[in-house]
Design a protein around this motif. Structure first.
Motif, mmCIF file in Angstrom:
data_model
loop_
_atom_site.group_PDB
_atom_site.id
_atom_site.type_symbol
_atom_site.label_atom_id
_atom_site.label_comp_id
_atom_site.label_asym_id
_atom_site.label_seq_id
_atom_site.Cartn_x
_atom_site.Cartn_y
_atom_site.Cartn_z
ATOM 1 N N SER A 126 0.823 -1.211 0.000
ATOM 2 C CA SER A 126 0.000 0.000 0.000
ATOM 3 C C SER A 126 0.857 1.260 0.000
ATOM 4 O O SER A 126 0.482 2.267 -0.613
ATOM 5 C CB SER A 126 -0.983 0.011 1.173
ATOM 6 O OG SER A 126 -0.323 0.033 2.410
ATOM 7 N N ARG A 127 2.026 1.222 0.631
ATOM 8 C CA ARG A 127 2.929 2.388 0.600
ATOM 9 C C ARG A 127 3.365 2.658 -0.842
ATOM 10 O O ARG A 127 3.437 3.800 -1.279
ATOM 11 C CB ARG A 127 4.168 2.153 1.486
ATOM 12 C CG ARG A 127 3.908 1.930 2.953
ATOM 13 C CD ARG A 127 3.204 3.086 3.663
ATOM 14 N NE ARG A 127 3.827 4.352 3.362
ATOM 15 C CZ ARG A 127 3.163 5.493 3.133
ATOM 16 N NH1 ARG A 127 1.847 5.523 3.166
ATOM 17 N NH2 ARG A 127 3.799 6.604 2.879
ATOM 18 N N THR A 128 3.671 1.606 -1.595
ATOM 19 C CA THR A 128 4.089 1.763 -2.986
ATOM 20 C C THR A 128 2.968 2.363 -3.820
ATOM 21 O O THR A 128 3.196 3.270 -4.627
ATOM 22 C CB THR A 128 4.536 0.410 -3.568
ATOM 23 O OG1 THR A 128 5.626 -0.085 -2.769
ATOM 24 C CG2 THR A 128 4.990 0.545 -5.014
ATOM 25 N N VAL A 129 1.743 1.880 -3.618
ATOM 26 C CA VAL A 129 0.590 2.427 -4.353
ATOM 27 C C VAL A 129 0.402 3.896 -3.998
ATOM 28 O O VAL A 129 0.257 4.743 -4.882
ATOM 29 C CB VAL A 129 -0.691 1.612 -4.040
ATOM 30 C CG1 VAL A 129 -1.925 2.305 -4.592
ATOM 31 C CG2 VAL A 129 -0.568 0.204 -4.617
ATOM 32 N N GLU A 130 0.418 4.226 -2.722
ATOM 33 C CA GLU A 130 0.184 5.604 -2.301
ATOM 34 C C GLU A 130 1.292 6.550 -2.722
ATOM 35 O O GLU A 130 1.028 7.704 -3.063
ATOM 36 C CB GLU A 130 -0.031 5.678 -0.793
ATOM 37 C CG GLU A 130 -1.382 5.136 -0.396
ATOM 38 C CD GLU A 130 -1.828 5.580 0.982
ATOM 39 O OE1 GLU A 130 -1.025 6.156 1.744
ATOM 40 O OE2 GLU A 130 -3.002 5.353 1.279
ATOM 41 N N LEU A 131 2.520 6.077 -2.717
ATOM 42 C CA LEU A 131 3.629 6.942 -3.116
ATOM 43 C C LEU A 131 3.709 7.119 -4.631
ATOM 44 O O LEU A 131 4.363 8.039 -5.108
ATOM 45 C CB LEU A 131 4.956 6.395 -2.576
ATOM 46 C CG LEU A 131 5.098 6.418 -1.054
ATOM 47 C CD1 LEU A 131 6.360 5.672 -0.633
ATOM 48 C CD2 LEU A 131 5.106 7.840 -0.527
ATOM 49 N N GLY A 132 3.075 6.225 -5.373
ATOM 50 C CA GLY A 132 3.058 6.353 -6.826
ATOM 51 C C GLY A 132 4.387 6.038 -7.485
ATOM 52 O O GLY A 132 4.877 6.800 -8.309
ATOM 53 N N THR A 133 4.983 4.923 -7.156
ATOM 54 C CA THR A 133 6.267 4.526 -7.712
ATOM 55 C C THR A 133 6.172 4.286 -9.216
ATOM 56 O O THR A 133 5.299 3.555 -9.673
ATOM 57 C CB THR A 133 6.762 3.242 -7.009
ATOM 58 O OG1 THR A 133 6.847 3.511 -5.611
ATOM 59 C CG2 THR A 133 8.117 2.807 -7.535
ATOM 60 N N PRO A 134 7.059 4.901 -10.000
ATOM 61 C CA PRO A 134 7.030 4.680 -11.457
ATOM 62 C C PRO A 134 7.313 3.220 -11.821
ATOM 63 O O PRO A 134 8.049 2.529 -11.118
ATOM 64 C CB PRO A 134 8.158 5.574 -11.985
ATOM 65 C CG PRO A 134 8.425 6.562 -10.898
ATOM 66 C CD PRO A 134 8.081 5.865 -9.611
ATOM 67 N N VAL A 135 6.708 2.764 -12.902
ATOM 68 C CA VAL A 135 6.928 1.419 -13.430
ATOM 69 C C VAL A 135 7.590 1.567 -14.793
ATOM 70 O O VAL A 135 7.087 2.263 -15.662
ATOM 71 C CB VAL A 135 5.590 0.654 -13.569
ATOM 72 C CG1 VAL A 135 5.811 -0.715 -14.202
ATOM 73 C CG2 VAL A 135 4.902 0.535 -12.213
ATOM 74 N N THR A 136 8.724 0.922 -14.976
ATOM 75 C CA THR A 136 9.446 0.949 -16.238
ATOM 76 C C THR A 136 9.129 -0.343 -17.002
ATOM 77 O O THR A 136 9.141 -1.422 -16.418
ATOM 78 C CB THR A 136 10.969 1.027 -15.987
ATOM 79 O OG1 THR A 136 11.239 2.189 -15.228
ATOM 80 C CG2 THR A 136 11.738 1.078 -17.296
ATOM 81 N N THR A 137 8.832 -0.232 -18.285
ATOM 82 C CA THR A 137 8.615 -1.417 -19.104
ATOM 83 C C THR A 137 9.673 -1.465 -20.204
ATOM 84 O O THR A 137 10.188 -0.437 -20.630
ATOM 85 C CB THR A 137 7.215 -1.414 -19.762
ATOM 86 O OG1 THR A 137 7.079 -0.248 -20.570
ATOM 87 C CG2 THR A 137 6.123 -1.445 -18.711
ATOM 88 N N GLU A 138 10.008 -2.690 -20.619
ATOM 89 C CA GLU A 138 11.001 -2.872 -21.673
ATOM 90 C C GLU A 138 10.749 -4.186 -22.365
ATOM 91 O O GLU A 138 10.052 -5.045 -21.840
ATOM 92 C CB GLU A 138 12.410 -2.827 -21.105
ATOM 93 C CG GLU A 138 12.678 -3.881 -20.042
ATOM 94 C CD GLU A 138 14.018 -3.723 -19.355
ATOM 95 O OE1 GLU A 138 14.635 -4.757 -19.079
ATOM 96 O OE2 GLU A 138 14.445 -2.584 -19.088
ATOM 97 N N ILE A 139 11.307 -4.353 -23.516
ATOM 98 C CA ILE A 139 11.242 -5.606 -24.262
ATOM 99 C C ILE A 139 12.661 -6.163 -24.314
ATOM 100 O O ILE A 139 13.583 -5.502 -24.806
ATOM 101 C CB ILE A 139 10.678 -5.395 -25.688
ATOM 102 C CG1 ILE A 139 9.245 -4.869 -25.574
ATOM 103 C CG2 ILE A 139 10.735 -6.694 -26.474
ATOM 104 C CD1 ILE A 139 8.638 -4.466 -26.906
ATOM 105 N N ALA A 140 12.836 -7.380 -23.794
ATOM 106 C CA ALA A 140 14.147 -8.011 -23.769
ATOM 107 C C ALA A 140 14.543 -8.440 -25.169
ATOM 108 O O ALA A 140 13.691 -8.857 -25.974
ATOM 109 C CB ALA A 140 14.147 -9.220 -22.836
ATOM 110 N N GLU A 141 15.802 -8.363 -25.462
ATOM 111 C CA GLU A 141 16.330 -8.837 -26.744
ATOM 112 C C GLU A 141 16.921 -10.206 -26.538
ATOM 113 O O GLU A 141 18.102 -10.366 -26.295
ATOM 114 C CB GLU A 141 17.358 -7.840 -27.277
ATOM 115 C CG GLU A 141 16.755 -6.492 -27.590
ATOM 116 C CD GLU A 141 17.767 -5.531 -28.169
ATOM 117 O OE1 GLU A 141 18.799 -5.970 -28.699
ATOM 118 O OE2 GLU A 141 17.529 -4.324 -28.039
ATOM 119 N N ASP A 142 16.074 -11.248 -26.585
ATOM 120 C CA ASP A 142 16.512 -12.619 -26.354
ATOM 121 C C ASP A 142 17.146 -13.220 -27.586
ATOM 122 O O ASP A 142 16.749 -13.170 -28.658
ATOM 123 C CB ASP A 142 15.347 -13.498 -25.895
ATOM 124 C CG ASP A 142 14.858 -13.062 -24.520
ATOM 125 O OD1 ASP A 142 15.677 -12.572 -23.734
ATOM 126 O OD2 ASP A 142 13.650 -13.218 -24.265
#
Length: 142
Positions: A126-142
């Motif tokens: 709930s602390r993470t939700v309330e603080l609004g932590t950014p989420v980074t997305t990426e596509i792996a180059e497998d």
């Protein structure tokens, strides 16, 4: 950040709209988006918020008395607006009862402080939700 602070899960698609999350210890949670009985991702978020707070409160009160009832209801509204899809009005409601025995009065007295401490500083979810932590997305180059 240290390796000791790192947390992770792997989510794999098992079929159309069905997934399984696996933690590093081998535990699994099945979920989906196709309307079956599996949890949806939003329900998993609500369960994580409730579970995190429940664990905090259980540790604080459980050392004084074993509860006769202990459940946590988590609810909110899923909306779509100019910010995209998100949840609003998140509410965590504790339903806790203790027997009439030694230690139970202490557990009842601690309960409000334990719930507040979980919300204000202990529950990582709930602390993470309330603080609004950014989420980074990426596509792996497998």
């Amino acid at each position: 950040m240290s390796e000791a602070s790192k947390r992770s899960v792997v989510v794999e698609r098992t079929s159309t709209g069905q997934f399984v999350a696996t933690n590093p210890r081998g535990g699994t949670v099945r979920f989906g988006t196709d309307g079956g009985d599996a949890f949806t991702p939003v329900e998993l978020l609500l369960a994580a918020i409730g579970g995190c707070s429940a664990a905090d409160v259980d540790v604080a009160t459980g050392r004084h008395a074993e509860p006769t009832a202990f459940s946590v209801e988590v609810s909110g509204d899923k909306i779509s607006d100019e910010q995209g899809n998100h949840m609003t009005g998140l509410r965590v409601t504790f339903h806790v009862a203790f027997p009439e025995e030694e230690g139970a009065d202490r557990a009842r007295a601690i309960l409000p402080r334990a719930v507040k401490a979980s919300h204000d500083r202990l529950c990582t979810v709930s602390r993470t939700v309330e603080l609004g932590t950014p989420v980074t997305t990426e596509i792996a180059e497998d």
